[in-house]
Write an enzyme that holds these catalytic residues in place. Structure first.
Site, PDB file in Angstrom:
ATOM      1  N   ILE A   5      17.409 -12.596 -19.200  1.00 21.93           N
ATOM      2  CA  ILE A   5      17.095 -13.587 -20.237  1.00 21.93           C
ATOM      3  C   ILE A   5      17.995 -13.440 -21.467  1.00 21.93           C
ATOM      4  O   ILE A   5      18.232 -14.413 -22.186  1.00 21.93           O
ATOM      5  CB  ILE A   5      15.592 -13.534 -20.621  1.00 21.93           C
ATOM      6  CG1 ILE A   5      15.159 -14.856 -21.223  1.00 21.93           C
ATOM      7  CG2 ILE A   5      15.285 -12.362 -21.547  1.00 21.93           C
ATOM      8  CD1 ILE A   5      13.668 -15.067 -21.293  1.00 21.93           C
ATOM      9  N   ASN A  55       4.893  -6.398 -27.673  1.00 22.72           N
ATOM     10  CA  ASN A  55       3.573  -5.776 -27.867  1.00 22.72           C
ATOM     11  C   ASN A  55       3.092  -6.154 -29.261  1.00 22.72           C
ATOM     12  O   ASN A  55       3.846  -6.737 -30.051  1.00 22.72           O
ATOM     13  CB  ASN A  55       3.632  -4.262 -27.672  1.00 22.72           C
ATOM     14  CG  ASN A  55       4.610  -3.611 -28.632  1.00 22.72           C
ATOM     15  OD1 ASN A  55       4.472  -3.727 -29.850  1.00 22.72           O
ATOM     16  ND2 ASN A  55       5.625  -2.948 -28.092  1.00 22.72           N
ATOM     17  N   GLY A  70      11.108  -2.716 -21.146  1.00 20.34           N
ATOM     18  CA  GLY A  70      11.202  -3.971 -20.394  1.00 20.34           C
ATOM     19  C   GLY A  70      12.084  -5.008 -21.061  1.00 20.34           C
ATOM     20  O   GLY A  70      13.114  -4.692 -21.666  1.00 20.34           O
ATOM     21  N   VAL A  71      11.633  -6.247 -21.003  1.00 27.47           N
ATOM     22  CA  VAL A  71      12.428  -7.340 -21.555  1.00 27.47           C
ATOM     23  C   VAL A  71      12.512  -7.231 -23.081  1.00 27.47           C
ATOM     24  O   VAL A  71      13.523  -7.591 -23.695  1.00 27.47           O
ATOM     25  CB  VAL A  71      11.877  -8.703 -21.063  1.00 27.47           C
ATOM     26  CG1 VAL A  71      10.571  -9.062 -21.706  1.00 27.47           C
ATOM     27  CG2 VAL A  71      12.871  -9.801 -21.257  1.00 27.47           C
ATOM     28  N   ASP A  72      11.477  -6.689 -23.679  1.00 32.97           N
ATOM     29  CA  ASP A  72      11.434  -6.476 -25.129  1.00 32.97           C
ATOM     30  C   ASP A  72      12.606  -5.578 -25.550  1.00 32.97           C
ATOM     31  O   ASP A  72      13.380  -5.900 -26.483  1.00 32.97           O
ATOM     32  CB  ASP A  72      10.081  -5.814 -25.464  1.00 32.97           C
ATOM     33  CG  ASP A  72       9.742  -5.838 -26.943  1.00 32.97           C
ATOM     34  OD1 ASP A  72      10.505  -6.461 -27.706  1.00 32.97           O
ATOM     35  OD2 ASP A  72       8.720  -5.232 -27.327  1.00 32.97           O
ATOM     36  N   GLY A  97       5.204  -7.071 -16.056  1.00 28.31           N
ATOM     37  CA  GLY A  97       5.891  -5.780 -15.929  1.00 28.31           C
ATOM     38  C   GLY A  97       4.967  -4.651 -16.358  1.00 28.31           C
ATOM     39  O   GLY A  97       3.937  -4.394 -15.711  1.00 28.31           O
TER      40      GLY A  97
HETATM   41  N1  AR6 Z   1      15.401 -10.720 -18.372  1.00 32.45           N
HETATM   42  C1  AR6 Z   1      14.394 -11.380 -17.795  1.00 32.45           C
HETATM   43  N2  AR6 Z   1      13.269 -10.787 -17.368  1.00 32.45           N
HETATM   44  C2  AR6 Z   1      13.172  -9.449 -17.534  1.00 32.45           C
HETATM   45  C3  AR6 Z   1      14.172  -8.691 -18.136  1.00 32.45           C
HETATM   46  C4  AR6 Z   1      15.337  -9.370 -18.579  1.00 32.45           C
HETATM   47  N3  AR6 Z   1      16.345  -8.739 -19.163  1.00 32.45           N
HETATM   48  N4  AR6 Z   1      13.769  -7.393 -18.159  1.00 32.45           N
HETATM   49  C5  AR6 Z   1      12.561  -7.343 -17.584  1.00 32.45           C
HETATM   50  N5  AR6 Z   1      12.199  -8.589 -17.198  1.00 32.45           N
HETATM   51  P1  AR6 Z   1       7.850  -6.496 -19.284  1.00 32.45           P
HETATM   52  P2  AR6 Z   1       5.097  -7.133 -20.111  1.00 32.45           P
HETATM   53  C6  AR6 Z   1      10.974  -9.051 -16.529  1.00 32.45           C
HETATM   54  O1  AR6 Z   1       7.435  -5.134 -18.869  1.00 32.45           O
HETATM   55  O2  AR6 Z   1       4.593  -6.871 -18.759  1.00 32.45           O
HETATM   56  C7  AR6 Z   1       7.284  -3.756 -23.419  1.00 32.45           C
HETATM   57  O3  AR6 Z   1       7.395  -2.399 -23.592  1.00 32.45           O
HETATM   58  C8  AR6 Z   1      10.211  -8.026 -15.745  1.00 32.45           C
HETATM   59  O4  AR6 Z   1      10.782  -7.916 -14.437  1.00 32.45           O
HETATM   60  O5  AR6 Z   1       9.088  -6.602 -20.056  1.00 32.45           O
HETATM   61  O6  AR6 Z   1       4.632  -8.336 -20.821  1.00 32.45           O
HETATM   62  C9  AR6 Z   1       6.643  -4.437 -24.611  1.00 32.45           C
HETATM   63  O7  AR6 Z   1       6.982  -3.819 -25.824  1.00 32.45           O
HETATM   64  C10 AR6 Z   1       8.832  -8.621 -15.704  1.00 32.45           C
HETATM   65  O8  AR6 Z   1       8.742  -9.563 -14.614  1.00 32.45           O
HETATM   66  O9  AR6 Z   1       6.712  -7.189 -20.210  1.00 32.45           O
HETATM   67  C11 AR6 Z   1       5.199  -4.311 -24.295  1.00 32.45           C
HETATM   68  O10 AR6 Z   1       4.722  -3.042 -24.673  1.00 32.45           O
HETATM   69  C12 AR6 Z   1       8.752  -9.415 -16.999  1.00 32.45           C
HETATM   70  O11 AR6 Z   1      10.063  -9.459 -17.527  1.00 32.45           O
HETATM   71  C13 AR6 Z   1       5.131  -4.414 -22.799  1.00 32.45           C
HETATM   72  O12 AR6 Z   1       6.414  -4.019 -22.340  1.00 32.45           O
HETATM   73  C14 AR6 Z   1       7.845  -8.806 -18.045  1.00 32.45           C
HETATM   74  O13 AR6 Z   1       7.927  -7.396 -17.999  1.00 32.45           O
HETATM   75  C15 AR6 Z   1       4.930  -5.834 -22.357  1.00 32.45           C
HETATM   76  O14 AR6 Z   1       4.739  -5.847 -20.971  1.00 32.45           O
END
Ligand code: AR6
Length: 359
Positions: free
Chosen positions: A10, A23, A31-33, A118
């Protein structure tokens, strides 16, 4: 405007706003954050520090800094606790609130990751379903272009049964196609309509039925170049210009006629087809507009046309449905099963790595 599924990181998507699965501190994480903060640079964190956090289901907006987007919309998804603690409603709210915020800031395009799918542990297939439902519901009254970004292939799965059924349908069609092709070769080589593959001879010399090969050749040439006799009463075009004036109903004309016949509004049709308004206006105002195949098929699906009518509409745009193409076979599978939900079809196309329907 439509919803598009894309596979990407993204942080690389160019659009007006990308959404961050944050969060409630809004101060970054994994993760994406983590990826978004890393790509945007320290300016993003400094702005986030002034926002005072964010509750699950809500959203806040910042600049995009070094990202290829104007804004980042930060939303906090629900943590999965088994599904009976309002997770679904909170997740729907994340999409709705983010889209509202994007529109309020004049965005025309927004990209979402799969929020909560995620670290927060929302089962991926269910998170995907909620995302598609919440976004498409919002798009009924909005012209935003929305991308749902799928990062890892494992995230995305249609049900095993559907996948299996489609895979079997593709296999059947390929077999049929290749059997047809073999039959056609037999017909050409041996002059037989069909021949069981197992009993087909390996080599059969061509023996003319008549001994006079010259006569046969002359007959073939006559047949090939036969001039169609003029049918009394039917006007034959004198020249090219005249012929061109007798063009059949165009794609655009057939589409508009069918929309009327179905009693649909234009907007209902192009939205159901996952086509954006601007493209529809082009088609409407240009009777000779030539759409792409995914666009033409999207309209056939939106109009819920049976297979034969789908083929007619496609033909108007210069296309056919072929059993040599997975894309065509998958769309045909859904039409034959009376399933006209474009997002359901696109999910399957996506699962099979094909182009999607729509503009
Ligand atoms: N581009 C697109 N999608 C992505 C990317 C990227 N670069 N990286 C990961 N994903 P998550 P959550 C997908 O864990 O479950 C953080 O620590 C990933 O495969 O990022 O909402 C925050 O600070 C998954 O399908 O978010 C919060 O503490 C999706 O993005 C917590 O994680 C979401 O995964 C939020 O958890």
């Amino acid at each position: 405007m439509p919803l598009k599924l894309i596979r990407n990181d993204i942080t690389k998507v160019t659009c007006d706003a990308i959404v961050n699965a944050a969060n409630s501190t809004l101060l970054g994480g994994g993760g994406v954050d983590g990826a978004i903060h890393k790509a945007a640079g320290r300016g993003l964190l400094l702005e986030c520090m002034k926002l005072g956090g964010c509750k699950p289901g809500q959203a806040k907006i910042t600049g995009g800094y070094r990202l290829p987007c104007k804004y980042v919309i930060h939303t906090v998804g629900p943590k999965w606790h088994g599904g009976k603690n309002g997770e679904k409603e909170t997740l729907r709210s994340c999409y709705r609130e983010s889209l509202r915020l994007a529109e309020a800031h004049g965005c025309e395009s927004v990209a979402f990751p799969l929020i909560s799918a995620g670290v927060y542990g929302y089962p991926k297939a269910q998170a995907f379903r909620v995302a598609v439902d919440a976004i498409t519901e919002y798009l009924v009254t909005s012209d935003l272009l929305v991308y749902l970004v799928i990062f890892d292939t494992a995230v995305y799965q249609i049900s095993e049964k559907l996948y299996g059924d489609i895979a079997a349908y593709i296999d059947d069609c390929y077999v049929e196609q290749h059997t047809d092709a073999q039959a056609e070769r037999n017909r050409r080589m041996y002059g037989v309509e069909s021949m069981p593959l197992a009993s087909a001879p390996t080599a059969v010399p061509f023996i003319p039925e008549k001994s006079n090969e010259g006569t046969l050749l002359a007959e073939s040439i006559t047949a090939a170049f036969q001039i169609t006799p003029e049918i009394p009463g039917e006007r034959q075009p004198d020249d090219l210009e005249q012929a061109l004036q007798q063009l059949d109903e165009s794609f655009s004309e057939m589409l508009l006629r069918k929309i009327d016949e179905k009693g649909m509004t234009d907007a209902a049709c192009y939205k159901k087809a996952n086509i954006d308004r601007k493209l529809f206006s082009k088609i409407r105002s240009n009777r000779l507009y030539k759409p792409s195949k995914p666009t033409a098929l999207a309209f056939a699906v939106a109009l819920e046309l049976p297979l034969e009518e789908t083929k007619d509409l496609l033909q108007k745009a210069g296309f056919a449905l072929s059993h040599s193409s997975k894309f065509d076979i998958i769309v045909e599978y859904f039409i034959c099963h009376g399933v006209y939900d474009i997002f359901e079809i696109n999910e399957a196309l996506f699962a099979f790595d094909q182009n999607l329907l729509g503009s």
